[in-house]
Design a protein around this motif. Structure first.
Motif, mmCIF file in Angstrom:
data_model
loop_
_atom_site.group_PDB
_atom_site.id
_atom_site.type_symbol
_atom_site.label_atom_id
_atom_site.label_comp_id
_atom_site.label_asym_id
_atom_site.label_seq_id
_atom_site.Cartn_x
_atom_site.Cartn_y
_atom_site.Cartn_z
ATOM 1 N N ARG A 67 51.309 -12.484 64.268
ATOM 2 C CA ARG A 67 52.774 -12.554 64.245
ATOM 3 C C ARG A 67 53.441 -11.373 64.942
ATOM 4 O O ARG A 67 54.476 -11.528 65.567
ATOM 5 C CB ARG A 67 53.246 -12.676 62.802
ATOM 6 N N HIS A 68 52.849 -10.204 64.818
ATOM 7 C CA HIS A 68 53.452 -9.043 65.481
ATOM 8 C C HIS A 68 53.297 -9.160 66.996
ATOM 9 O O HIS A 68 54.207 -8.803 67.741
ATOM 10 C CB HIS A 68 52.847 -7.746 64.956
ATOM 11 N N THR A 69 52.161 -9.662 67.438
ATOM 12 C CA THR A 69 51.971 -9.887 68.871
ATOM 13 C C THR A 69 52.977 -10.921 69.360
ATOM 14 O O THR A 69 53.558 -10.773 70.434
ATOM 15 C CB THR A 69 50.523 -10.350 69.151
ATOM 16 N N ALA A 70 53.196 -11.955 68.554
ATOM 17 C CA ALA A 70 54.191 -12.976 68.909
ATOM 18 C C ALA A 70 55.587 -12.358 68.995
ATOM 19 O O ALA A 70 56.374 -12.726 69.878
ATOM 20 C CB ALA A 70 54.164 -14.120 67.899
ATOM 21 N N SER A 71 55.892 -11.407 68.107
ATOM 22 C CA SER A 71 57.213 -10.784 68.154
ATOM 23 C C SER A 71 57.369 -9.927 69.407
ATOM 24 O O SER A 71 58.459 -9.843 69.968
ATOM 25 C CB SER A 71 57.482 -9.970 66.889
ATOM 26 N N VAL A 72 56.282 -9.307 69.865
ATOM 27 C CA VAL A 72 56.331 -8.544 71.111
ATOM 28 C C VAL A 72 56.568 -9.507 72.278
ATOM 29 O O VAL A 72 57.399 -9.246 73.154
ATOM 30 C CB VAL A 72 55.049 -7.717 71.327
ATOM 31 N N LEU A 73 55.862 -10.634 72.296
ATOM 32 C CA LEU A 73 56.057 -11.637 73.347
ATOM 33 C C LEU A 73 57.513 -12.084 73.387
ATOM 34 O O LEU A 73 58.132 -12.140 74.449
ATOM 35 C CB LEU A 73 55.138 -12.841 73.118
ATOM 36 N N THR A 74 58.054 -12.396 72.230
ATOM 37 C CA THR A 74 59.438 -12.863 72.154
ATOM 38 C C THR A 74 60.406 -11.796 72.651
ATOM 39 O O THR A 74 61.299 -12.083 73.451
ATOM 40 C CB THR A 74 59.781 -13.266 70.706
ATOM 41 N N ALA A 75 60.205 -10.573 72.216
ATOM 42 C CA ALA A 75 61.104 -9.478 72.612
ATOM 43 C C ALA A 75 61.010 -9.188 74.100
ATOM 44 O O ALA A 75 62.020 -8.999 74.776
ATOM 45 C CB ALA A 75 60.787 -8.220 71.812
ATOM 46 N N GLU A 76 59.801 -9.161 74.625
ATOM 47 C CA GLU A 76 59.615 -8.772 76.022
ATOM 48 C C GLU A 76 59.973 -9.892 76.996
ATOM 49 O O GLU A 76 60.485 -9.625 78.078
ATOM 50 C CB GLU A 76 58.162 -8.338 76.230
ATOM 51 N N SER A 77 59.727 -11.129 76.620
ATOM 52 C CA SER A 77 59.914 -12.245 77.559
ATOM 53 C C SER A 77 61.329 -12.801 77.562
ATOM 54 O O SER A 77 61.715 -13.483 78.499
ATOM 55 C CB SER A 77 58.944 -13.380 77.217
ATOM 56 N N GLY A 78 62.075 -12.541 76.496
ATOM 57 C CA GLY A 78 63.403 -13.144 76.395
ATOM 58 C C GLY A 78 63.339 -14.554 75.828
ATOM 59 O O GLY A 78 64.314 -15.300 75.891
ATOM 60 N N GLN A 79 62.194 -14.915 75.278
ATOM 61 C CA GLN A 79 62.021 -16.225 74.636
ATOM 62 C C GLN A 79 62.998 -16.325 73.470
ATOM 63 O O GLN A 79 63.237 -15.340 72.771
ATOM 64 C CB GLN A 79 60.571 -16.313 74.133
ATOM 65 N N PRO A 80 63.586 -17.502 73.233
ATOM 66 C CA PRO A 80 64.473 -17.633 72.073
ATOM 67 C C PRO A 80 63.751 -17.269 70.782
ATOM 68 O O PRO A 80 62.550 -17.508 70.643
ATOM 69 C CB PRO A 80 64.848 -19.121 72.074
#
Length: 146
Positions: A67-80
């Protein structure tokens, strides 16, 4: 009496053995990316292909409790922040699922499809798709549209 260095090592070892250290590091990275993003210019719109790929990856990460890796992906990519609806994602990818495939990430099903359905010589022939080629920044590359 234990020294400060020994105490630090003991705490680090304990956190690592409990699996907490990796979560803490991922959380710190996510917060750093989030803080840096707040100071940047607004991002350009996320291209459709990047949105779909990122969502497949997020689905995989969350299924595996990264989940933390997913939060980094979301933050860095601009994913909703709110994940795309799975049925919407399946429709966008022209995927039909059965009951058993719905219990795992779509990425697993796609992987199984390619591993189990090769063409001549067991290989899958890839051709340029209908999506424009994208650079890592998410911009399309002129002249490489299929």
């Amino acid at each position: 009496m234990a020294t400060i260095t020994e105490l630090k090592c003991a705490v680090r070892d304990t956190l690592e053995s409990r699996g907490v250290m990796g979560q803490l590091k991922a959380r710190i990275r996510a917060e750093v990316f989030s803080a840096l993003d707040e100071q940047r210019e607004p991002r350009p719109p996320l291209p459709r292909e990047n949105l779909l790929i990122n969502e497949l990856i997020r689905d995989y990460l969350e299924f595996n409790k990264y989940r933390h890796t997913a939060s980094v992906l979301t933050a860095e990519s601009g994913q909703p922040d709110v994940p795309l609806d799975r049925q919407f994602l399946a429709n966008e990818l022209n995927v039909t699922e059965d009951a058993s495939s719905k219990s795992v990430p779509l990425l697993y099903g796609l992987m199984a499809h390619f591993v189990n359905s090769g063409g001549p010589g067991g290989k899958v022939f890839l051709r340029g798709g209908s999506l424009p080629a994208a650079t890592p920044a998410g911009n399309t590359v002129p002249g490489l549209d299929a």
